[in-house]
Scaffold this active site. Structure first.
Site, PDB file in Angstrom:
ATOM      1  N   HIS A  84       0.512  -1.390   0.289  1.00 33.67           N
ATOM      2  CA  HIS A  84      -0.337  -0.075  -0.047  1.00 33.67           C
ATOM      3  C   HIS A  84       0.885   1.130   0.490  1.00 33.67           C
ATOM      4  O   HIS A  84       0.838   2.569  -0.278  1.00 33.67           O
ATOM      5  CB  HIS A  84      -1.036   0.422   1.293  1.00 33.67           C
ATOM      6  CG  HIS A  84      -0.871   0.138   2.708  1.00 33.67           C
ATOM      7  ND1 HIS A  84      -0.332  -0.983   3.610  1.00 33.67           N
ATOM      8  CD2 HIS A  84      -0.917   1.757   3.153  1.00 33.67           C
ATOM      9  CE1 HIS A  84      -0.102  -0.383   4.431  1.00 33.67           C
ATOM     10  NE2 HIS A  84       0.207   1.168   5.230  1.00 33.67           N
ATOM     11  N   ASP A 220       1.115  -7.726   2.276  1.00 32.82           N
ATOM     12  CA  ASP A 220       1.789  -6.238   1.691  1.00 32.82           C
ATOM     13  C   ASP A 220       2.485  -6.199   2.099  1.00 32.82           C
ATOM     14  O   ASP A 220       3.452  -5.485   2.909  1.00 32.82           O
ATOM     15  CB  ASP A 220       0.493  -5.426   3.383  1.00 32.82           C
ATOM     16  CG  ASP A 220       0.721  -4.189   2.758  1.00 32.82           C
ATOM     17  OD1 ASP A 220       0.758  -3.175   1.868  1.00 32.82           O
ATOM     18  OD2 ASP A 220      -0.749  -3.684   3.978  1.00 32.82           O
ATOM     19  N   SER A 654       3.839   2.323   8.501  1.00 35.03           N
ATOM     20  CA  SER A 654       3.661   1.204   7.125  1.00 35.03           C
ATOM     21  C   SER A 654       4.941   1.458   6.436  1.00 35.03           C
ATOM     22  O   SER A 654       6.228   1.505   6.473  1.00 35.03           O
ATOM     23  CB  SER A 654       2.711   2.042   6.531  1.00 35.03           C
ATOM     24  OG  SER A 654       1.483   1.653   6.795  1.00 35.03           O
TER      25      SER A 654
HETATM   26  N1  ARG Z   1      -4.652   0.162   7.692  1.00 32.51           N
HETATM   27  C1  ARG Z   1      -3.779   0.309   7.171  1.00 32.51           C
HETATM   28  C2  ARG Z   1      -2.973   2.145   7.458  1.00 32.51           C
HETATM   29  O1  ARG Z   1      -3.398   2.633   8.060  1.00 32.51           O
HETATM   30  C3  ARG Z   1      -3.710   0.111   5.859  1.00 32.51           C
HETATM   31  C4  ARG Z   1      -3.826   1.107   5.007  1.00 32.51           C
HETATM   32  C5  ARG Z   1      -3.824   0.403   2.887  1.00 32.51           C
HETATM   33  N2  ARG Z   1      -5.012  -0.324   2.820  1.00 32.51           N
HETATM   34  C6  ARG Z   1      -6.468  -0.228   3.224  1.00 32.51           C
HETATM   35  N3  ARG Z   1      -7.059  -0.855   2.304  1.00 32.51           N
HETATM   36  N4  ARG Z   1      -6.730   1.296   3.023  1.00 32.51           N
HETATM   37  O2  ARG Z   1      -2.212   2.438   7.057  1.00 32.51           O
HETATM   38  N1  GLU Z   2      -0.882   1.494   7.702  1.00 29.87           N
HETATM   39  C1  GLU Z   2      -0.537   2.674   8.522  1.00 29.87           C
HETATM   40  C2  GLU Z   2      -0.188   3.290   7.360  1.00 29.87           C
HETATM   41  O1  GLU Z   2      -0.008   2.892   6.362  1.00 29.87           O
HETATM   42  C3  GLU Z   2       0.370   2.250   9.818  1.00 29.87           C
HETATM   43  C4  GLU Z   2      -0.997   1.600  10.636  1.00 29.87           C
HETATM   44  C5  GLU Z   2      -0.968   2.433  11.700  1.00 29.87           C
HETATM   45  O2  GLU Z   2      -1.642   3.316  11.150  1.00 29.87           O
HETATM   46  O3  GLU Z   2      -0.475   2.256  12.817  1.00 29.87           O
HETATM   47  O4  GLU Z   2       1.111   3.664   8.097  1.00 29.87           O
END
Ligand code: ARG
Ligand code: GLU
Length: 724
Positions: A84, A220, A654
């Site tokens: 991502h 991921d 991330s």
């Molecule tokens: N929750 C993770 C972060 O904050 C992954 C985000 C990307 N994935 C998604 N399905 N939007 O960024």
């Molecule tokens: N998915 C998040 C990011 O893109 C990291 C996960 C979080 O917020 O802990 O940075």
């Protein structure tokens, strides 16, 4: 007695060591953390993690594109990050015939690695504490503006006097709300090429349904390579550039993790608010989060309905749905987590202890004694303004595309007014490309429905004084309008079709301006801006500035009142170390989550043809043959996919490496669990967990699934658990 003592010591350790909590400055590890980390099982020294004199772990960590983290895993500059995080780059290389997102991509040779203009990675060369110099001359009674201009002047001076190479940069950032300042010397590489990515069905498996949740089964990850000039120094993209040779590349452990293993995550967390007063936490849980969630709830519902009904809509809307849903789901978890952990009550309790400390010292009490009541009053005062402001930005700045279009066109009016007809022509022509791409993925009917729903919601949620004039009751009555059918007025072909937009952009500056400003959508847009300027922003900005100044004093007060405690500074997108254990958790009564998930779970979740849970036939075949090679879990023979840990991470972490006790890579951080997303504000070791891809799954996908053995051969695979 002995058992009693051990139990006592363990409880003592858990209450006072705060294992897991904190995002620590690498420079200070030796002083603040090394002994605790070693007690927790770490076999390295602080110097192995951060050193200026010799290669250390920090030399393998990069700020990836400024929004994620990456790590160097080979002597030829191979960089690992999340799928991502690489998503934008992968998408830009994807076409209908050559769909890298859908099919994955693996460069067979270095000549096949794909350049990404605009993408960069940044290394931290060294960190210095420059608090003394930056705060020279600052006194307690200075007014915040005066203080800031002195600080700015000092920062410029320190920055100018810092020795650095011509290819390095210097940045100074405030820590502890501006009570301390640290300087960073950085090196930025701009030639970063895409090397490999799994198909979305692996890299984004589970998509939005599984996002922020455990059990998780997402691979991921994606692979890039840093290129440098022939001297190994940063260089603009050139076919003559060569793979970058790092000062350190992370060895990769093939031995996997066990529950209870020490783990460390090294990266660039973006923002936390760990030192809010109770009133500030209440404000987030009761004002900020509900306002954001309320708007997004409604927009997502409309999008979801159209996406499920039509595959082409699904494809066009997937990226914006993902990004709007990501924040939405996190804030719901955050609000619930704050409530479930009774964060506000616990912080109030802590504040009583703080007040008791102040009471013992007249000097402290004199300076800081009014802070908490000041906060209470300020947050109560700002709440209605904040709600209106958030609803404006979510409604007009984020969830209705029409108003984003107008904001763009409004800038062209600015260009015309300030720089004349010729400048306007150039700028308008440049916008044509943008709008062509935009309208390819735009469905005016969906946007129009979202607009109706959100205007209704806005009118129902805000006091009259906070509404733009066109939406105030009098105006609506006078013209016989309803918020829900306003879109009929606003959505004209000129603004919502590619052809209409072409014609508009072809007009000369004067005609463009006259036509645009005559449109009802533009009139509502300027009405919104004016209302924000008059009725919302002045009180909001002034109160927030005040809160910020008090927050700086409060931080100083905490550190003075509790000299025996070790504080960590809120995340601010600078390099941090966080450490804890590999461990599962109990999300609710009678449910226990394991610390590792397996490929079996991918197969369990498999829904043929589904856009979130489809599985590639090759992966199914490998699973059926149990063809996991040397990457299988030794004890069970199964293929691990994701792991959980108690490392305190945030957005920006991330892609961060998860590192074992010896300094080897064991996973890539990519998410947190839903019950614990309040960790940005209030950390609770019992339910806050970070989610990582198990590095063995990454290797398995590269080797067995993709057959890209040449990449595995670049890496240094090690067996730390087989030693001795
Ligand atoms: N929750 C993770 C972060 O904050 C992954 C985000 C990307 N994935 C998604 N399905 N939007 O960024
Ligand atoms: N998915 C998040 C990011 O893109 C990291 C996960 C979080 O917020 O802990 O940075």
């Amino acid at each position: 007695m002995k058992r009693f003592l051990t139990t006592f010591i363990i409880i003592f350790a858990i209450t006072f060591v705060h294992a897991g909590e904190g995002m620590w400055i690498p420079l200070l590890l030796k002083m603040l953390n090394e002994s605790e980390m070693q007690e927790m099982g770490m076999k390295m020294s602080a110097e192995d993690i951060y050193s200026v004199n010799q290669g250390s772990l920090k030399d393998a960590i990069v700020h990836f594109g400024g929004f994620c983290t990456g790590e160097v895993i080979s002597e030829s500059g191979l960089v690992l990050t999340n799928h991502h995080c690489g998503y934008g780059s992968i998408q830009r290389h994807s076409t209908v015939e050559n769909n890298l997102l859908r099919d994955g991509y693996w460069a067979a040779t270095q000549a096949d690695e794909l350049p990404n203009p605009g993408l960069f990675v940044q290394f931290i060369v060294r960190i210095e504490d420059v608090s003394k110099q930056v705060l020279a001359g600052v006194t307690h009674d200075m007014d915040p503006r005066e203080r800031q201009s002195l600080v700015d002047r000092n920062m410029r001076e320190v920055s100018n006097n810092t020795t650095r190479e011509s290819y390095q940069d210097v940045r100074i950032r405030p820590f502890f709300k501006g009570n301390q300042y640290f300087l960073f010397v950085t090196e930025t590489y701009h030639d970063v090429r895409l090397v490999g990515t799994p198909p979305e069905s692996i890299g984004k498996f589970g998509a939005d349904t599984d996002n922020w949740e455990w059990p998780r089964h997402t691979g991921d990850f994606s692979l890039f390579r840093i290129y440098a000039g022939p001297d190994n120094k940063p260089a603009e993209y050139s076919p003559d550039n060569v793979p970058f040779k790092p000062r350190h590349a992370l060895p990769i452990s093939l031995d996997g993790v066990d529950a209870g293993d020490f783990s460390l995550v090294f990266g660039f967390p973006g923002r936390t608010d760990q030192y809010l007063p109770a009133s500030g936490v209440e404000y987030i849980a009761n004002v900020v989060d509900p306002a954001r969630i309320g708007v997004r709830d409604r927009a997502l519902k409309v999008m979801d309905r159209y996406m499920r009904a039509d595959e082409s809509v699904r494809l066009a809307y997937a990226p914006r749905f993902a990004s709007i849903a990501n924040g939405w789901k996190k804030w719901i978890g955050e609000k619930q987590g704050l409530e479930r952990t009774h964060a506000v009550a616990k912080i109030r309790e802590f504040e009583s202890a703080f007040t008791a400390r102040l009471a013992k010292s007249p000097a402290l009490n004199d300076r800081y004694g009014r802070l908490l009541t000041n906060f209470d009053a300020a947050y109560a005062r700002v709440a209605p303004y904040a709600k209106a402001r958030i609803m404006y930005s979510e409604t007009f700045g984020r969830n209705i595309d029409l108003f984003r279009t107008i904001a763009r066109l409004d800038r062209l009016i600015g260009t015309y007014d300030n720089n004349g007809a010729e400048a306007f022509r150039l700028a308008a022509d440049r916008q044509k490309d943008y709008f062509n791409a935009f309208f390819a993925d735009y469905h005016a009917g969906i946007d129009r429905e979202i607009c109706g729903v959100l205007l209704e919601h806005l009118v129902a949620s805000l006091e009259q004084e906070f509404l733009p004039q066109m939406l105030q009751q009098d105006a609506l009555n006078k013209r016989g309008w309803q918020p829900a059918n306003m879109p009929g007025l606003l959505f004209t072909p000129m603004l919502t079709t590619a052809e209409g937009m072409q014609k508009l952009l072809d007009l000369d500056g004067e005609a463009f301006k006259a036509t645009l400003t005559a449109s009802p959508a533009y009139q509502l847009y300027t009405d919104v801006q004016a209302r924000a300027q008059e009725a919302i922003n002045p009180v909001y900005d002034q109160t927030m500035d005040q809160i910020e100044a008090w927050q700086r004093e409060y931080m100083a007060a905490l550190m003075e009142a509790f000299p025996e405690r070790t504080f960590w500074p809120d995340a601010n997108s600078t390099l941090r170390v966080t450490y804890g254990y590999i461990e599962g958790y109990q999300p609710r009564d009678a449910i226990t989550y394991e610390h590792v998930s397996f490929l079996d779970g991918v197969i369990e979740k498999y829904v043929p043809g589904d856009y979130e849970f489809d599985v590639h036939p090759k992966l199914i075949e490998l699973y059926n043959r149990k063809d996991f090679g040397k990457y299988a879990d030794k004890a069970t023979g199964k293929m691990p996919v994701c792991i959980l840990g108690s490392n305190h991470t945030s957005g920006g972490n991330s892609g961060s490496p998860a590192i074992d006790a010896h300094g080897n890579l064991v996973g890539i951080n990519f998410d947190r669990v839903w019950e614990g997303t309040m960790s940005d504000i209030y950390y609770d070791r019992s339910i806050c967990r970070n989610i990582m891809v198990d590095i063995r799954y990454v290797l398995f996908v590269i080797d067995k699934f993709a057959g890209a053995r040449h990449l595995i051969e670049e890496m240094d695979l090690v067996h730390p658990k087989q030693k001795g």
